[in-house]
Scaffold this motif. Sequence first.
Motif, mmCIF file in Angstrom:
data_model
loop_
_atom_site.group_PDB
_atom_site.id
_atom_site.type_symbol
_atom_site.label_atom_id
_atom_site.label_comp_id
_atom_site.label_asym_id
_atom_site.label_seq_id
_atom_site.Cartn_x
_atom_site.Cartn_y
_atom_site.Cartn_z
ATOM 1 N N ARG A 29 8.021 41.091 48.080
ATOM 2 C CA ARG A 29 7.693 42.058 49.125
ATOM 3 C C ARG A 29 7.997 43.460 48.624
ATOM 4 O O ARG A 29 9.140 43.779 48.279
ATOM 5 N N LYS B 38 2.676 42.201 44.039
ATOM 6 C CA LYS B 38 2.982 42.298 45.474
ATOM 7 C C LYS B 38 2.763 40.980 46.219
ATOM 8 O O LYS B 38 3.254 40.827 47.342
ATOM 9 N N ASN B 39 2.058 40.032 45.610
ATOM 10 C CA ASN B 39 1.917 38.709 46.230
ATOM 11 C C ASN B 39 3.071 37.774 45.878
ATOM 12 O O ASN B 39 3.161 36.665 46.406
ATOM 13 N N LYS B 40 3.949 38.251 44.996
ATOM 14 C CA LYS B 40 5.098 37.440 44.587
ATOM 15 C C LYS B 40 6.402 37.967 45.178
ATOM 16 O O LYS B 40 7.369 37.221 45.336
ATOM 17 N N SER C 247 9.162 40.522 39.457
ATOM 18 C CA SER C 247 8.560 39.505 40.320
ATOM 19 C C SER C 247 9.594 38.493 40.803
ATOM 20 O O SER C 247 9.325 37.711 41.715
ATOM 21 N N ASN D 176 3.823 48.806 51.018
ATOM 22 C CA ASN D 176 2.784 48.179 50.209
ATOM 23 C C ASN D 176 2.177 49.208 49.246
ATOM 24 O O ASN D 176 1.685 50.253 49.680
ATOM 25 N N ASP E 28 1.121 46.676 42.268
ATOM 26 C CA ASP E 28 0.060 45.864 42.890
ATOM 27 C C ASP E 28 -0.023 44.476 42.275
ATOM 28 O O ASP E 28 -0.352 43.500 42.948
#
Length: 309
Positions: free
Chosen positions: A112, A108-110, A80, A116, A105
């Motif tokens: 790129r 993935k918000n931390k 991360s 995806n 998953d």
Amino acid sequence: MTNKIIAVQGNNLNNLNPLTDTSIFLAKSGENRGYKIFYYEPENLSIKNKKVFANGSFIKIDHSKKKFFKIVKTSHIDLSKVKFILIRQDPPFNLEYISTTYILDTIKNKVRVINNPTSIRNISEKLYSMKFINFMPDTIFTKKVEDILHFYKKYKKIILKPIHSYSGNDIIFINNKLNKKLISKFVKKHGHIMCQKFLPKIKFGDKRVFIINGKICGCISRVPKAGSILSNMSKGAKPKLIKLSKKEIKISKIIAKDLMKEDIYFAGIDFIDEKLNGDINVTSPTGLKTFFDLSNINLADYFWKGLRA
């Protein structure tokens, strides 16, 4: 600083060919932009204390040497904290592959992740093409031998492809008497398969189109070796530069737009005789190094610029 790290999730480095490998080409371009390259294999992912870790190696890449990579140090890092993660291991798209997408998953918000992980899990490279079936040769997806027999009677020459295979593996070309026992064994082994009308102009080559950040960025043709119908370079096909027709450009733009909606940053789509062949490569698209060798255009640099790296 970990935010100057690109993590690459790929196959064993010793099995890669730096002369053609897109993963190494992308990594080297990232290295040239000042990033450290951390390379790990999918089985070395883990979740501990709600964090995602990977065991791997920081490497330096030198295409001029036979052993193209040098291990700077092995490490165990919190993914991360890196800037980008490239998912670059080859299919098959199996439960192990799916497991890695679920793990990634969670971060993935931390960081790129490209592509995806949710998107590549949801997109079957062959079944996804059903959305664009009007641009393809006549194609069915089935596991019923009777369906295949009927399809063969209609076209006489057909191609059978496992839905979750890759690189031209396990493809069957039927152009003589259909062997029902062989088909039954094939279906039993692979489950649902893609059954497609054979396009004889494959002997002149297919066209691989590179889609990066929703844009058509380039194209190469891959011509099968004598006596083969497989356009994969891993099967001996020879690459050459080629231009897309107006029809192929139109279709490519339609697919590129949909790929953007699906959050697929990098993909490869293939045409044979202006027909989409049904393999939309989103798991580990290839061909960028070959395109560079043929054109001297570095799409790896374009790849990173689109990410503002």
